[in-house]
Design a protein around this motif. Structure first.
Motif, PDB file in Angstrom:
ATOM      1  N   VAL A 289       0.886  -1.165   0.000  1.00  0.00           N
ATOM      2  CA  VAL A 289       0.000   0.000   0.000  1.00  0.00           C
ATOM      3  C   VAL A 289       0.921   1.212   0.000  1.00  0.00           C
ATOM      4  CG1 VAL A 289      -1.799   1.279   1.202  1.00  0.00           C
ATOM      5  CG2 VAL A 289      -1.824  -1.240   1.227  1.00  0.00           C
ATOM      6  N   LEU A 290       0.849   1.986  -1.069  1.00  0.00           N
ATOM      7  CA  LEU A 290       1.739   3.125  -1.242  1.00  0.00           C
ATOM      8  C   LEU A 290       0.965   4.425  -1.089  1.00  0.00           C
ATOM      9  CD1 LEU A 290       4.591   4.140  -2.040  1.00  0.00           C
ATOM     10  CD2 LEU A 290       3.797   4.130  -4.409  1.00  0.00           C
ATOM     11  N   ASP A 291       1.419   5.246  -0.172  1.00  0.00           N
ATOM     12  CA  ASP A 291       0.845   6.563   0.082  1.00  0.00           C
ATOM     13  C   ASP A 291       1.821   7.580  -0.485  1.00  0.00           C
ATOM     14  OD1 ASP A 291       0.197   9.066   1.335  1.00  0.00           O
ATOM     15  OD2 ASP A 291      -0.850   7.994   2.930  1.00  0.00           O
ATOM     16  N   ALA A 292       1.408   8.302  -1.528  1.00  0.00           N
ATOM     17  CA  ALA A 292       2.302   9.239  -2.215  1.00  0.00           C
ATOM     18  C   ALA A 292       2.100  10.684  -1.759  1.00  0.00           C
ATOM     19  CB  ALA A 292       2.104   9.136  -3.725  1.00  0.00           C
ATOM     20  N   ARG A 293       1.386  10.862  -0.641  1.00  0.00           N
ATOM     21  CA  ARG A 293       1.217  12.211  -0.103  1.00  0.00           C
ATOM     22  C   ARG A 293       2.529  12.681   0.536  1.00  0.00           C
ATOM     23  NH1 ARG A 293      -2.608  12.173   4.171  1.00  0.00           N
ATOM     24  NH2 ARG A 293      -1.801  10.087   4.570  1.00  0.00           N
TER      25      ARG A 293
END
Length: 164
Positions: free
Chosen positions: A63-67
């Motif tokens: 799960v990648l959060d690019a914020r």
């Protein structure tokens, strides 16, 4: 003096796209083409929240959060890994994703939350971080991207929100 003004105005009249292509490290036409190529792939990779959670629980899924780092630190979905979009490079993505370019990558952004509050204020729909993140991941060679399609409440325990 009059001649200098004419030359200056003539230079200003050069179309912006012609000037924009002067830098070989910036390829707007390539980005526009990639965006068009990715669109049908992305349309088939939008998944509802229940499936997103099930896929995230599978071995090897990321799960990648690019914020931004600050937004991530203020709150995120449990188990997510942060790599801000502004830090995407071939090397940084490989360091976070690993050696398998087909690793399942699940993404979400501010616009997947109905709360419209820090750390996930809603952005303009056409500028949603999901769009940019999806295009960038595929452009860097990661085709197995899945995007949360639903709008959820980060206060819902099923979301698994980790507050900072």
């Amino acid at each position: 003096m009059h001649r200098r003004l004419l030359i200056a105005f003539a230079l200003l009249a050069v179309p912006a796209p012609a000037l924009a292509q002067a830098n070989p490290q910036i390829d707007y036409p390539g980005f526009a083409a990639l965006t068009g190529d990715v669109a049908p792939h992305r349309a088939s990779r939008l998944i509802p929240f229940d499936r997103f959670k099930a896929e995230a629980a599978r071995p090897g899924a990321l799960v990648l959060d690019a914020r931004s780092k600050d937004a991530f630190a203020a709150g995120h979905i449990a188990g997510a890994v942060n790599l801000p979009l502004t830090d995407f490079t071939a090397a940084s993505l490989a360091a976070v994703i690993g050696a398998d370019p087909n690793r399942p990558i699940l993404i979400y952004c501010n616009n997947n939350f109905m709360n419209d509050a820090a750390p996930v204020p809603i952005k303009l729909a056409r500028l949603s971080l999901n769009i940019q993140t999806f295009i960038n991941l595929v452009g860097y060679g990661y085709p197995n991207v899945w995007e949360l399609a639903d709008i959820v409440d980060f206060n819902d325990p099923a979301v698994g929100w980790v507050a900072g």
